[in-house]
Design an enzyme around this catalytic site. Structure first.
Site, PDB file in Angstrom:
ATOM      1  CE  LYS A  70      71.452  31.646  -8.596  1.00 22.87           C
ATOM      2  NZ  LYS A  70      72.888  31.375  -8.852  1.00 22.87           N
ATOM      3  CE  LYS A  94      72.885  40.536  -2.884  1.00 29.61           C
ATOM      4  NZ  LYS A  94      74.097  40.572  -3.714  1.00 29.61           N
ATOM      5  CE  LYS A 106      79.349  35.937  -3.602  1.00 30.49           C
ATOM      6  NZ  LYS A 106      78.327  36.787  -4.253  1.00 30.49           N
ATOM      7  CG  ASP A 146      81.017  37.812  -6.545  1.00 32.11           C
ATOM      8  OD1 ASP A 146      79.875  38.239  -6.367  1.00 32.11           O
ATOM      9  OD2 ASP A 146      82.014  38.338  -6.014  1.00 32.11           O
ATOM     10  CB  THR A 190      74.336  43.439 -10.895  1.00 32.93           C
ATOM     11  OG1 THR A 190      74.222  42.022 -10.951  1.00 32.93           O
ATOM     12  CG2 THR A 190      74.525  43.857  -9.454  1.00 32.93           C
ATOM     13  CG  ASN A 221      78.642  42.708 -14.583  1.00 34.05           C
ATOM     14  OD1 ASN A 221      77.769  42.633 -13.722  1.00 34.05           O
ATOM     15  ND2 ASN A 221      78.377  42.560 -15.863  1.00 34.05           N
ATOM     16  CB  SER A 362      71.014  34.315 -11.003  1.00 30.76           C
ATOM     17  OG  SER A 362      72.280  34.742 -11.418  1.00 30.76           O
TER      18      SER A 362
HETATM   19  P1  NAD Z   1      84.290  43.028 -11.296  1.00 34.82           P
HETATM   20  O1  NAD Z   1      85.382  42.108 -10.975  1.00 34.82           O
HETATM   21  O2  NAD Z   1      83.663  42.961 -12.651  1.00 34.82           O
HETATM   22  O3  NAD Z   1      84.779  44.542 -11.086  1.00 34.82           O
HETATM   23  C1  NAD Z   1      85.334  45.019  -9.925  1.00 34.82           C
HETATM   24  C2  NAD Z   1      85.843  46.424 -10.223  1.00 34.82           C
HETATM   25  O4  NAD Z   1      86.318  47.017  -9.021  1.00 34.82           O
HETATM   26  C3  NAD Z   1      86.996  46.482 -11.213  1.00 34.82           C
HETATM   27  O5  NAD Z   1      86.844  47.611 -12.053  1.00 34.82           O
HETATM   28  C4  NAD Z   1      88.221  46.674 -10.328  1.00 34.82           C
HETATM   29  O6  NAD Z   1      89.284  47.334 -11.016  1.00 34.82           O
HETATM   30  C5  NAD Z   1      87.601  47.546  -9.264  1.00 34.82           C
HETATM   31  N1  NAD Z   1      88.319  47.589  -8.005  1.00 34.82           N
HETATM   32  C6  NAD Z   1      88.811  46.552  -7.279  1.00 34.82           C
HETATM   33  N2  NAD Z   1      89.403  47.001  -6.166  1.00 34.82           N
HETATM   34  C7  NAD Z   1      89.277  48.342  -6.185  1.00 34.82           C
HETATM   35  C8  NAD Z   1      89.683  49.388  -5.335  1.00 34.82           C
HETATM   36  N3  NAD Z   1      90.352  49.136  -4.205  1.00 34.82           N
HETATM   37  N4  NAD Z   1      89.387  50.670  -5.680  1.00 34.82           N
HETATM   38  C9  NAD Z   1      88.713  50.935  -6.821  1.00 34.82           C
HETATM   39  N5  NAD Z   1      88.303  50.005  -7.668  1.00 34.82           N
HETATM   40  C10 NAD Z   1      88.584  48.726  -7.365  1.00 34.82           C
HETATM   41  O7  NAD Z   1      83.195  42.860 -10.154  1.00 34.82           O
HETATM   42  P2  NAD Z   1      81.639  43.145 -10.210  1.00 34.82           P
HETATM   43  O8  NAD Z   1      80.944  41.929 -10.653  1.00 34.82           O
HETATM   44  O9  NAD Z   1      81.384  44.431 -10.885  1.00 34.82           O
HETATM   45  O10 NAD Z   1      81.318  43.272  -8.631  1.00 34.82           O
HETATM   46  C11 NAD Z   1      81.534  44.498  -7.936  1.00 34.82           C
HETATM   47  C12 NAD Z   1      80.844  44.394  -6.581  1.00 34.82           C
HETATM   48  O11 NAD Z   1      79.448  44.133  -6.789  1.00 34.82           O
HETATM   49  C13 NAD Z   1      81.333  43.273  -5.659  1.00 34.82           C
HETATM   50  O12 NAD Z   1      81.166  43.699  -4.322  1.00 34.82           O
HETATM   51  C14 NAD Z   1      80.358  42.138  -5.950  1.00 34.82           C
HETATM   52  O13 NAD Z   1      80.265  41.210  -4.896  1.00 34.82           O
HETATM   53  C15 NAD Z   1      79.089  42.944  -6.096  1.00 34.82           C
HETATM   54  N6  NAD Z   1      78.015  42.271  -6.836  1.00 34.82           N
HETATM   55  C16 NAD Z   1      78.211  41.825  -8.099  1.00 34.82           C
HETATM   56  C17 NAD Z   1      77.138  41.244  -8.769  1.00 34.82           C
HETATM   57  C18 NAD Z   1      77.247  40.811 -10.199  1.00 34.82           C
HETATM   58  O14 NAD Z   1      76.248  40.342 -10.753  1.00 34.82           O
HETATM   59  N7  NAD Z   1      78.374  40.974 -10.847  1.00 34.82           N
HETATM   60  C19 NAD Z   1      75.910  41.078  -8.131  1.00 34.82           C
HETATM   61  C20 NAD Z   1      75.756  41.559  -6.828  1.00 34.82           C
HETATM   62  C21 NAD Z   1      76.822  42.162  -6.196  1.00 34.82           C
END
Ligand code: NAD
Length: 428
Positions: A70, A94, A106, A146, A190, A221, A362
């Site tokens: 997953k 996780k 992934k 993601d 999340t 997100n 999920s």
């Molecule tokens: P997203 O694409 O919705 O948002 C990412 C954010 O980070 C954006 O606001 C972007 O502008 C910002 N960003 C990117 N590079 C940056 C930097 N160098 N400095 C500051 N800000 C920066 O992604 P997301 O879904 O919110 O995921 C964020 C993290 O959480 C990732 O590591 C992802 O793997 C992890 N994650 C996400 C989920 C999920 O359900 N969305 C679940 C588990 C883990």
């Protein structure tokens, strides 16, 4: 531990460290240090101007002893197979720590999705499925969104898989749009999950959440719902968020010392998490350099952007006031920085525990798809809270029992479950 910012080397170093503490059998380590399977492939896509562009794609299946692999599919211009390997590995831990019967996978595509039109994106995600569909499915590997991918893209992927396999198969992908097989509460899952663990951690630390300030990195997100949850559920104050500015090609921190309004900032944010800084300034926000979030005088830091952000260089900027780091992002802290955090006695909710809310909902989505019966948002979020609270408690108990750092304790809980499943299946 080694000084590295390569995400997969980080994941292996974290595992090796705990494997040594647990004196794990070398064969078991051999199995768990590497993904069981990985696919590298090229995806040709017809662009709107008639030309063909070829994209690099990956799908990595780390370990499926406890159930189908997953994990999300990330679209990012700097995607590498090592990032995908690391993220797949963390998914195994996780799912185990959250106690959901799934393994770790992934996917990724090297692309900046903001440079594609909607129809190009649709052809790219359908192309991804055309290449990989025989190696995924509800019973062997279930992708999800993601960074850089959206519920709409998951809807197209599910449709492509259903067409190729000849049957409607909503359970092949999660994070689908609501009304198209998606679960209510997945969008918030999340970020809210992060906040449920922050609530439990603050309780453990005997700190009143309503008197706490938090600084958040990112405004996608996870960060958005972590901000909303911190303010609305815990009654705390969020002093800043940060984001990657697509036009200026740098990151910025958007601050307001008496508290940001995430709903307002969301209203001036594009779909890739970039905030309109002119509109923010007009509303009284201060725009600071991208790394300003880490040195704020706050109680709680929530890195929720990308991996490797708290590293040997940035860790020394953390204010002495910080008591808790809740890792919303995957792999935000390098092993080198971890040593500094450990020595300073800052309590850490490690990534694969802290951000397990997404994969938990999920999993709920897959369960609802199987039943063809859908829960209300309240039911989903209540079940999520129960799962996250139980997961936090199991890691905290392990940490107290073994006098172990929370990250190591999370690995101990997860590794024990995966090893047990491998033994039951006769793999080791
Ligand atoms: P997203 O694409 O919705 O948002 C990412 C954010 O980070 C954006 O606001 C972007 O502008 C910002 N960003 C990117 N590079 C940056 C930097 N160098 N400095 C500051 N800000 C920066 O992604 P997301 O879904 O919110 O995921 C964020 C993290 O959480 C990732 O590591 C992802 O793997 C992890 N994650 C996400 C989920 C999920 O359900 N969305 C679940 C588990 C883990």
């Amino acid at each position: 531990m080694a000084s590295t910012t390569n995400a997969f080397e980080m994941a292996q170093a974290q595992f090796d460290h705990v494997a040594e503490m647990l004196q794990l059998d070398p064969q078991v380590c051999e199995m768990l240090r590497w993904p069981m399977r990985e696919y590298h492939f090229r995806i040709p896509v017809r662009m709107d101007d008639g030309s063909i562009r070829v994209f690099q794609g990956f799908r990595v299946q780390h370990n499926d002893a406890r159930g189908p692999n997953k994990g999300g599919i990330r679209f990012h211009p700097a995607e590498t197979v090592d990032t995908v390997r690391a993220l797949a590995t963390w998914m195994t831990w996780k799912c185990a720590v959250a106690d959901i019967p799934l393994g770790g996978g992934k996917g990724g595509v090297v692309v900046d999705p903001a440079t594609l039109s909607d129809s190009e994106k649709e052809r790219l995600v359908r192309g991804y499925i055309q290449v990989i569909w025989k190696n995924i499915g509800p019973r062997n590997d279930v992708p999800a969104p993601d960074v850089g991918t959206t519920p709409q893209m998951m809807g197209w992927m599910m449709d492509e898989y259903s067409k190729l396999s000849g049957k409607y198969t909503p359970g092949v992908i999660t994070g689908k749009p609501v009304g198209g097989g998606g679960s209510l509460g997945r969008t918030e899952a999340t970020g809210y999950g992060v906040i449920f663990t922050v609530r439990e951690a603050l309780k453990h630390l005997k700190i009143d959440a309503s008197k706490c300030k938090a600084a958040i990195q990112g405004f996608g997100n996870v960060a958005q719902y972590a901000a909303i949850g911190f303010i609305e559920k815990l009654k705390g104050t969020v002093v800043c968020v940060s984001y990657w500015d697509r036009e200026d090609r740098v990151s910025y921190t958007v601050s307001k010392e008496d508290g940001i309004d995430p709903h307002f900032l969301h209203s001036i944010t594009d779909q890739y998490g970039s905030i309109n800084k002119d509109k923010a300034r007009e509303a009284g926000y201060v725009i600071e350099p991208g790394d300003a979030w880490i040195s704020k005088d706050v109680d709680v830091l929530i890195p929720a952007a990308l991996e490797g952000q708290i590293n040997g260089e940035t860790v020394h900027k953390i204010s002495p006031k910080v008591k808790l780091i809740a890792e919303g992002a995957n792999g935000p802290t390098t092993p080198e920085a971890d040593e500094v955090i450990k020595s300073r006695g800052i309590f850490v909710v490690p990534d694969f525990l802290c951000n397990a809310g997404g994969v938990t909902v999920s999993y709920f989505e897959g369960v609802q798809n199987d039943m063809n019966f859908y829960w209300t948002k309240e039911e989903v979020l209540e079940k999520l809270d129960t799962k996250m609270t139980e997961a936090f408690k199991s890691v905290l108990d392990m940490s107290l029992e073994r006098k172990a750092y929370m990250r190591d304790a999370a690995y101990m809980v997860a590794i024990a479950k995966v090893v047990k499943a491998m033994q039951l299946r006769g793999w080791v």
